[in-house]
Design a protein around this motif. Sequence first.
Motif, mmCIF file in Angstrom:
data_model
loop_
_atom_site.group_PDB
_atom_site.id
_atom_site.type_symbol
_atom_site.label_atom_id
_atom_site.label_comp_id
_atom_site.label_asym_id
_atom_site.label_seq_id
_atom_site.Cartn_x
_atom_site.Cartn_y
_atom_site.Cartn_z
ATOM 1 N N ALA A 288 -15.491 -5.770 -9.578
ATOM 2 C CA ALA A 288 -15.972 -5.797 -8.195
ATOM 3 C C ALA A 288 -16.331 -4.393 -7.739
ATOM 4 O O ALA A 288 -15.606 -3.438 -8.001
ATOM 5 C CB ALA A 288 -14.902 -6.382 -7.279
ATOM 6 N N ARG A 289 -17.459 -4.302 -7.056
ATOM 7 C CA ARG A 289 -17.904 -3.031 -6.489
ATOM 8 C C ARG A 289 -18.239 -3.273 -5.015
ATOM 9 O O ARG A 289 -19.316 -3.723 -4.677
ATOM 10 C CB ARG A 289 -19.120 -2.486 -7.249
ATOM 11 C CG ARG A 289 -18.837 -2.137 -8.710
ATOM 12 C CD ARG A 289 -17.915 -0.936 -8.828
ATOM 13 N NE ARG A 289 -17.611 -0.597 -10.230
ATOM 14 C CZ ARG A 289 -16.525 -0.989 -10.867
ATOM 15 N NH1 ARG A 289 -15.633 -1.750 -10.254
ATOM 16 N NH2 ARG A 289 -16.299 -0.630 -12.125
ATOM 17 N N SER A 290 -17.263 -3.016 -4.166
ATOM 18 C CA SER A 290 -17.407 -3.201 -2.712
ATOM 19 C C SER A 290 -17.821 -4.630 -2.364
ATOM 20 O O SER A 290 -18.707 -4.850 -1.527
ATOM 21 C CB SER A 290 -18.415 -2.196 -2.130
ATOM 22 O OG SER A 290 -17.948 -0.873 -2.276
ATOM 23 N N LEU A 291 -17.177 -5.584 -2.987
ATOM 24 C CA LEU A 291 -17.420 -6.986 -2.667
ATOM 25 C C LEU A 291 -16.442 -7.452 -1.597
ATOM 26 O O LEU A 291 -15.306 -6.975 -1.534
ATOM 27 C CB LEU A 291 -17.247 -7.855 -3.917
ATOM 28 C CG LEU A 291 -18.242 -7.649 -5.052
ATOM 29 C CD1 LEU A 291 -17.910 -8.592 -6.208
ATOM 30 C CD2 LEU A 291 -19.660 -7.866 -4.584
ATOM 31 N N PRO A 292 -16.849 -8.387 -0.732
ATOM 32 C CA PRO A 292 -15.915 -8.918 0.270
ATOM 33 C C PRO A 292 -14.702 -9.554 -0.417
ATOM 34 O O PRO A 292 -14.822 -10.179 -1.470
ATOM 35 C CB PRO A 292 -16.747 -9.968 1.015
ATOM 36 C CG PRO A 292 -18.169 -9.605 0.745
ATOM 37 C CD PRO A 292 -18.193 -8.975 -0.609
ATOM 38 N N LEU B 60 -13.061 -7.650 4.048
ATOM 39 C CA LEU B 60 -12.549 -6.391 3.523
ATOM 40 C C LEU B 60 -13.227 -6.050 2.199
ATOM 41 O O LEU B 60 -13.186 -6.838 1.260
ATOM 42 C CB LEU B 60 -11.037 -6.509 3.315
ATOM 43 C CG LEU B 60 -10.330 -5.298 2.695
ATOM 44 C CD1 LEU B 60 -10.288 -4.149 3.696
ATOM 45 C CD2 LEU B 60 -8.904 -5.671 2.264
ATOM 46 N N PRO B 61 -13.875 -4.870 2.079
ATOM 47 C CA PRO B 61 -14.542 -4.525 0.814
ATOM 48 C C PRO B 61 -13.534 -4.179 -0.274
ATOM 49 O O PRO B 61 -12.619 -3.387 -0.061
ATOM 50 C CB PRO B 61 -15.406 -3.309 1.188
ATOM 51 C CG PRO B 61 -14.741 -2.726 2.390
ATOM 52 C CD PRO B 61 -14.098 -3.856 3.123
ATOM 53 N N VAL B 62 -13.708 -4.781 -1.432
ATOM 54 C CA VAL B 62 -12.768 -4.618 -2.538
ATOM 55 C C VAL B 62 -13.514 -4.089 -3.761
ATOM 56 O O VAL B 62 -14.593 -4.576 -4.098
ATOM 57 C CB VAL B 62 -12.075 -5.951 -2.883
ATOM 58 C CG1 VAL B 62 -11.252 -5.826 -4.161
ATOM 59 C CG2 VAL B 62 -11.201 -6.401 -1.724
ATOM 60 N N SER B 63 -12.932 -3.115 -4.425
ATOM 61 C CA SER B 63 -13.478 -2.589 -5.678
ATOM 62 C C SER B 63 -12.362 -2.520 -6.714
ATOM 63 O O SER B 63 -11.202 -2.263 -6.383
ATOM 64 C CB SER B 63 -14.078 -1.195 -5.482
ATOM 65 O OG SER B 63 -15.169 -1.225 -4.577
ATOM 66 N N TYR C 231 -4.474 -2.786 -1.269
ATOM 67 C CA TYR C 231 -5.082 -2.853 0.063
ATOM 68 C C TYR C 231 -4.067 -3.179 1.160
ATOM 69 O O TYR C 231 -4.460 -3.464 2.299
ATOM 70 C CB TYR C 231 -6.222 -3.868 0.064
ATOM 71 C CG TYR C 231 -7.396 -3.409 -0.772
ATOM 72 C CD1 TYR C 231 -8.377 -2.583 -0.233
ATOM 73 C CD2 TYR C 231 -7.493 -3.754 -2.120
ATOM 74 C CE1 TYR C 231 -9.442 -2.136 -1.000
ATOM 75 C CE2 TYR C 231 -8.557 -3.317 -2.903
ATOM 76 C CZ TYR C 231 -9.521 -2.503 -2.336
ATOM 77 O OH TYR C 231 -10.577 -2.056 -3.113
#
Length: 318
Positions: free
Chosen positions: A250-254, A279-282, A301
Amino acid sequence: MSPPLTKVPPAVLDAAINWSLKITFNTPDAQTYQAFEQWLSADELHRSAWQRIQSLNSQFAGLPAKAALATLNKLPEARVQRRQLLKLIVLATSVGAVSWTTERHAPWQRLVADYSTRTGEHRRWTLPDGSVLDLNTDSAASLDFEGERRVTLLRGELALATGRNSTLALRVQTPECEVGAVDAHFEARLMQDLTCLTVSQGSITVTANAGFAPLRIEAGEQWLISKSQAKRMPVPGAEHGAWRDGMLIARSLPLSQVLGELGRYRVGYLGWDAQIAALPVSGNFSTVRPEQSVALIAQVYGLHVRQLTRYWLRVGAA
């Protein structure tokens, strides 16, 4: 948010459960639907009870009866009348199992499939022509190599690296389209009334079952195909296809998208609170151990994971 069922008057709860049973187990006519709509709009408590019951259905759909009972017993709903709790278990197992088996686990698809995977499983096969077929979690495909080379994707997701020893195109059939490929690497994923096609090497031709002219998709392209149109998507990143290595990158995925993907690799309910959905998740997360991935996300997070049983997880703010 709808209130717990313990706050709903017993008569209203009974009516909501009975409506759910009527609509799910039967084929309601227009008159039944009209009566249901009238009941639903007559009181806000009716709507709240209905929404809560439907939420329970989705959370426990398809779980074994014992697992559903164990989980329900830990919820406030366990304090409703025994008769009503038994009806809820029917909805969570019998009714839920209808949608579970027809939409997510469909045994008939595995019965007619030549290749299939269970939830959380990834497998690879070499086909008679030398092509390499990968199936992602909870997927099924059938094979027809008599007179032609054809793979039918019945559910889930596949990756194909076509064999090079034939000039005859390998055909992949989905509910929305037919794909033709001679020397290509590509993926096909069935979504809600859509087929997602991604090409990593070579090119493929796409013929829709109806709606638009044949389409050529080149390496580096991703398209969504419906029965009536084709839509080009942004260029997929290098992390696309990581499922073949047991990973979700994941690269800045919700957060909702990340958890939704991880949920494909486990049996049961995996939910999240609405206020943290965006929330953006990487990160790089294991699909082989999705529960550990959820725990890692929560730790990084600052979130909280509520676990009622091994089948039921929900992520919320700490």
